[in-house]
Design an enzyme around this catalytic site. Sequence first.
Site, PDB file in Angstrom:
ATOM      1  N   HIS A  52       0.816  -1.211   0.000  1.00  0.00           N
ATOM      2  CA  HIS A  52       0.000   0.000   0.000  1.00  0.00           C
ATOM      3  C   HIS A  52       0.852   1.264   0.000  1.00  0.00           C
ATOM      4  O   HIS A  52       0.387   2.313  -0.470  1.00  0.00           O
ATOM      5  CB  HIS A  52      -0.934   0.005   1.204  1.00  0.00           C
ATOM      6  N   GLY A  53       2.048   1.204   0.542  1.00  0.00           N
ATOM      7  CA  GLY A  53       2.867   2.403   0.535  1.00  0.00           C
ATOM      8  C   GLY A  53       4.086   2.276   1.416  1.00  0.00           C
ATOM      9  O   GLY A  53       4.225   1.328   2.202  1.00  0.00           O
TER      10      GLY A  53
END
Length: 459
Positions: A321-322
């Site tokens: 996701h990051g």
Amino acid sequence: MLFSTQGFLLGFLPVVLVLYYLCAPVRRARQGLMVAASLLFYGLWDWRFVPFLVGMTLLNWALACMWGRTRRRAWLLGGIAFNICVLVFFKDANWLSGVFAALRGQAFHPWDIVLPLGLSFFVFQKISYLVDLLRGQAPVYGLLDFLEFVTFFPQLVAGPIVRHNEIVPQFAQPPRNGAMWENLSRGAMLLLVGLAKKAGLADTLASLCDPVFALVAQGHVPTVGQAWLAALAYALQIYFDFSGYSDMAIGMALMFGLRLPFNFDAPYRSVSIRDFWRRWHMTLSRFLRDYLYIPMGGNRCGAVRQAFNLGATMLLAGAWHGAGWTYLVWGGLHGGALAVAHWWQRRGGAMPALAGWALTMLFIMLSWVVFRAPDLGAARTMLLAMAGMGGHDHAATGHHGVVLAIAVSVAVVGPSSQRAILRDMPPAPWVAVAGGIAFVLLILLIGGRIPDQFIYFQF
């Protein structure tokens, strides 16, 4: 270009649909048109990354062809490693370098790295294909088939994460067939539902949670009412934003005669964390299950090893996701919760459905706070505020209270939109009339706003 804009809904999509069905009798023509339209769609966001997208696609196809000719696994293993390196470079290079610099006590000036739109989704798509080739579960496709598979614009930017065997065989089927009008109508209705989720609910809910998280990022401590309202609003916003995108993507694909896999199945009705991950972002869940969790041993081992497998899998989900500690902590929390749920089941534990639902939703909401916060310090402040550190009051929702009530009702009580539209919706004139009126109202609504990009575009 965003799905939820007048330019896309009144210009790009209708033109591509008309040209597609004019080309429908000739397979190469309709596929060539779709690839060109998809590259145009991607380029309207940022033309600089079109050569990158095409180059990545051609390289992966060439590696598959070399494996097909030589049967040397090195081609595929090298391709998998290359895709992972690309993903890590664009998403994690600055963060990892900053962490290492901090450990050495040095200052770090971030590099000017721009994340290509949809990178995580189309890289995972390519990795799954190369792994399936290694397993003998995929053929080497022709160039046009592979290009359309990777670049198909409804799912290019934020999924669903589609596997080759789910969509490539459909390219051979002419869309002008006996199911054409039903595909167009059901696809359009699902597109409309997704637009309503995004423009009518998610973007409105953002105005409830964004100001609170912004204040926390500046060091302010919200009251307990403000903190809980922001946490609830964000939990609903991210659901309606991403499930709305998925509805629009699946609906548009069906309008072109192509079926994509479901991605959400009323996740906020889950009665356990395991149930939640069977319903939330389903195509990511199965990717992690089939390409990481099961190869590591899955649940075919002892409790300790299974807990490790779950933790590693969910840490990767967080990293996907990051870049940042908040995403890793979020993944670790879910990995730990899944390990506890499996341990509970092994011991024969049971819980009433209502209690299981309440406990699951509380955990999900608290973990979303960590996910949304800009850093761990802000996450800690929000969680302490929810515990009462900032004082007590009654947070005012204003005119957004009605939207919040509707959102809670739809998320908790309402049916899964993809199942309701694609399986259960009866063909009836009143449905078409209601849909047309709703479409006009939503077009007017989004025309008066600055468009907000979908949350998952940043991943």
